[in-house]
Design a protein around this motif. Structure first.
Motif, short mmCIF file in Angstrom:
data_model
loop_
_atom_site.label_atom_id
_atom_site.label_comp_id
_atom_site.label_asym_id
_atom_site.label_seq_id
_atom_site.Cartn_x
_atom_site.Cartn_y
_atom_site.Cartn_z
N LEU A 155 0.83 -1.22 0.00
CA LEU A 155 0.00 0.00 0.00
C LEU A 155 0.86 1.26 0.00
O LEU A 155 0.56 2.23 -0.70
N GLU A 156 1.95 1.25 0.76
CA GLU A 156 2.82 2.44 0.80
C GLU A 156 3.53 2.65 -0.54
O GLU A 156 3.64 3.77 -1.03
N ALA A 157 4.00 1.56 -1.14
CA ALA A 157 4.74 1.69 -2.40
C ALA A 157 3.82 2.09 -3.56
O ALA A 157 4.27 2.72 -4.52
N LEU A 158 2.56 1.71 -3.48
CA LEU A 158 1.62 1.96 -4.59
C LEU A 158 0.73 3.18 -4.32
O LEU A 158 -0.21 3.44 -5.06
N ASP A 159 1.03 3.90 -3.27
CA ASP A 159 0.18 5.04 -2.88
C ASP A 159 0.08 6.07 -4.01
O ASP A 159 1.10 6.47 -4.59
N GLY A 160 -1.14 6.47 -4.33
CA GLY A 160 -1.36 7.50 -5.35
C GLY A 160 -1.37 6.99 -6.78
O GLY A 160 -1.68 7.74 -7.72
N GLU A 161 -1.04 5.73 -7.02
CA GLU A 161 -1.04 5.17 -8.39
C GLU A 161 -2.48 4.85 -8.82
O GLU A 161 -3.22 4.21 -8.07
N ASP B 137 -8.85 9.06 -5.52
CA ASP B 137 -9.73 8.17 -6.27
C ASP B 137 -9.34 6.71 -6.04
O ASP B 137 -8.16 6.38 -5.99
N THR B 138 -10.34 5.86 -5.97
CA THR B 138 -10.06 4.42 -5.82
C THR B 138 -9.36 3.93 -7.07
O THR B 138 -9.86 4.14 -8.18
N PRO B 139 -8.21 3.27 -6.93
CA PRO B 139 -7.47 2.82 -8.12
C PRO B 139 -8.10 1.58 -8.75
O PRO B 139 -8.90 0.89 -8.13
N HIS B 140 -7.70 1.32 -9.97
CA HIS B 140 -8.08 0.07 -10.66
C HIS B 140 -7.04 -0.99 -10.26
O HIS B 140 -5.84 -0.75 -10.38
N LEU B 141 -7.52 -2.13 -9.80
CA LEU B 141 -6.59 -3.19 -9.39
C LEU B 141 -6.70 -4.40 -10.30
O LEU B 141 -7.78 -4.96 -10.49
N LYS B 142 -5.57 -4.78 -10.87
CA LYS B 142 -5.49 -6.06 -11.60
C LYS B 142 -4.69 -7.02 -10.71
O LYS B 142 -3.57 -6.69 -10.31
N LEU B 143 -5.28 -8.16 -10.40
CA LEU B 143 -4.60 -9.15 -9.56
C LEU B 143 -4.35 -10.39 -10.42
O LEU B 143 -5.28 -11.00 -10.93
N THR B 144 -3.08 -10.74 -10.59
CA THR B 144 -2.71 -11.94 -11.34
C THR B 144 -2.16 -12.96 -10.36
O THR B 144 -1.13 -12.71 -9.71
N VAL B 145 -2.85 -14.08 -10.23
CA VAL B 145 -2.44 -15.11 -9.28
C VAL B 145 -1.75 -16.24 -10.04
O VAL B 145 -2.31 -16.81 -10.98
N VAL B 146 -0.51 -16.53 -9.64
CA VAL B 146 0.27 -17.59 -10.28
C VAL B 146 0.18 -18.84 -9.41
O VAL B 146 0.53 -18.82 -8.24
N VAL B 147 -0.31 -19.93 -10.02
CA VAL B 147 -0.57 -21.16 -9.26
C VAL B 147 0.27 -22.29 -9.85
O VAL B 147 0.22 -22.54 -11.05
N ALA C 172 -10.30 0.82 -1.00
CA ALA C 172 -11.64 1.43 -1.09
C ALA C 172 -11.74 2.68 -0.24
O ALA C 172 -12.53 3.57 -0.53
N THR C 173 -10.92 2.75 0.82
CA THR C 173 -11.02 3.90 1.73
C THR C 173 -9.86 4.88 1.52
O THR C 173 -9.61 5.73 2.37
N LYS D 200 -3.47 2.93 -11.51
CA LYS D 200 -3.65 1.56 -12.04
C LYS D 200 -2.61 0.63 -11.41
O LYS D 200 -1.41 0.80 -11.60
N LEU D 201 -3.10 -0.35 -10.68
CA LEU D 201 -2.21 -1.27 -9.97
C LEU D 201 -2.28 -2.66 -10.58
O LEU D 201 -3.35 -3.13 -10.97
N HIS D 202 -1.14 -3.32 -10.63
CA HIS D 202 -1.10 -4.72 -11.06
C HIS D 202 -0.28 -5.49 -10.02
O HIS D 202 0.95 -5.35 -9.96
N ILE D 203 -0.96 -6.26 -9.20
CA ILE D 203 -0.27 -7.08 -8.21
C ILE D 203 -0.15 -8.50 -8.73
O ILE D 203 -1.16 -9.12 -9.10
#
Length: 425
Positions: free
Chosen positions: A149-155, A184-194, A179-180, A157-160
């Motif tokens: 959260l600290e590293a991505l603050d203010g971005e 503005d609430t960012p757009h989050l893309k979550l890619t899970v590697v299994v 959300a809080t 579009k996020l891709h974790i």
């Protein structure tokens, strides 16, 4: 396991030794029957003494001693007994597999049995119950989420990229935090590697739940799963679908220790090529990397680590807990994997593609420092972790690293058990 040795064949000295062990075993059983729930750390530790002797006999290829000690352990071990009996039971299986060179076969059988009984509900219930009674996993989640959260603050579009085996239990609290956010609430893309088959089978259910939760929180959300890999070393930059305007973060919880040792440098280099804002790494604090070269040393470390873990489970769960039994069985598979599977002979496509070669935080730091710089955890994140630990029983604490190290350590009764760290290119 069959009792292949007959009691009458033991010489007088062996009978005496067995009698002493039986006596100590009986007294341990009595104390646990009285409801005291004798933990691992007390008593005279007959299990670790016999197990160590057996490991040394295997290393020395002393077949008559191996035979006798396996027989004696088999007489005394029980997965339903006190802590000593459990340690004896699960390590006995691994030592028997090592002595008979049947580790690969045994591991595959144990894994396929686990896969058959694995459903989303049972897996979720197990993880949530564990998180309720112990900070073993939640410590890493809170530390990693704070750094992310600290590293991505203010971005915007996020891709974790999530490389872990935690079935996404880490992410609801992060979605709530996004959300809080003040802006503005960012757009989050979550890619899970299994890579584990066990996890693969429940990802559909998880993705539906994650999407539903993101809608509830009002976070624009995209969920991707990469599950066609036999092992993490096959992961490519292209497969991750990173787009130029995204702020990338990589989250690795318990994932790097399942990589073959010779593949670790390459995977860390690939992470660097993605230009991430932050890489979070959480690993259990144990060194199982010496198995191919020094069986006794690896055995000692394995016994040390799992004695701590079993003791922690014993003190955290009720004695008859089903969840505790399931977690112990998971350990049983890992112990067989560490001590009895020869990776050089391994067929990755049929073994789930993962090894169990954990390393300590200091060893990971040396590897990661070759391409990344450590990010210290902020006071806010440290405070969050301390607040988390207050919710659990006494015995848990937070330890700062030594001078030349980085990250944070979770300790149980003053022994470091989990290491969390954050890195940047």
């Amino acid at each position: 396991m069959h009792n292949t040795t007959n009691h009458h064949h033991l010489n007088h000295q062996q009978q005496q030794q067995q009698q002493q062990t039986q006596n100590s075993h009986t007294s341990t059983s009595r104390s646990s029957d009285s409801g005291a729930g004798e933990p691992c750390a007390t008593g005279n530790k007959w299990a670790s003494r016999l197990l160590r002797e057996c490991a040394r006999a295997i290393s020395d290829k002393d077949s008559s001693k191996i035979h006798h000690l396996l027989w004696m352990l088999n007489e005394l071990a029980s997965p339903y007994g006190d802590c000593d009996q459990k340690l004896a039971s699960y390590f006995l299986k691994a030592l028997f597999c090592k002595a008979t060179e049947s580790g690969q076969r045994c591991y595959k059988t144990l894994t396929s049995v686990a896969e058959k009984s694995h459903s989303f509900d049972s897996a979720r219930k197990l993880i949530l119950k564990f998180q309720e009674v112990s900070p073993w996993t939640t410590f890493g989640h809170v530390a990693a989420n704070g750094a992310l959260l600290e590293a991505l603050d203010g971005e915007p579009k996020l891709h974790i990229i999530d490389i872990s085996n935690t079935l996404c239990t880490q992410w609801p609290t992060l979605l709530e935090a996004l959300a809080t956010r003040n802006d503005d609430t960012p757009h989050l893309k979550l890619t899970v590697v299994v890579t584990a088959n066990i996890v693969r089978s429940v990802m559909k259910e998880i993705s539906q739940r994650m999407e539903k939760f993101a809608r509830l929180m009002g976070v624009p959300f995209e969920f991707n799963v990469i599950s066609g890999l036999n092992r993490l070393g096959e992961l490519t930059k292209e497969a991750l679908g990173v787009v130029e305007d995204e702020a990338v973060a990589i989250n690795c919880i318990g994932a790097l220790g399942r990589l073959a040792v010779e593949e670790r440098g390459g995977v860390i280099q690939m992470f660097q090529s993605l230009g991430p804002k932050v890489v979070t790494v959480v690993e259990e604090e144990a060194d199982f990397s010496s198995t191919p070269y020094d069986f006794v040393r690896c055995f000692e470390e394995c016994l040390r680590f799992y004695t701590l873990y079993f003791e922690m489970l014993d003190e955290s769960f009720a004695p008859t807990s089903n969840e505790k039994l399931m977690l112990e069985r998971e350990c049983s598979r890992s112990i067989v994997r560490v001590l009895a599977c020869d990776e050089e002979l391994e067929d990755y496509s049929t073994s789930g593609g993962e090894c169990e070669r954990r390393e300590r935080g200091s060893q990971w730091s040396d590897r990661l420092k070759e391409v990344f710089s450590p990010i210290g955890f902020s006071d806010d994140v440290v405070d969050d972790v301390k607040a988390l630990l207050k919710r659990y029983r006494a015995g848990w604490a937070l330890a700062q690293p030594h001078q030349d190290e980085t990250g944070l350590y979770l300790t149980w009764k003053e022994e470091a058990v989990v290491w969390a760290s954050a890195w940047k290119p």
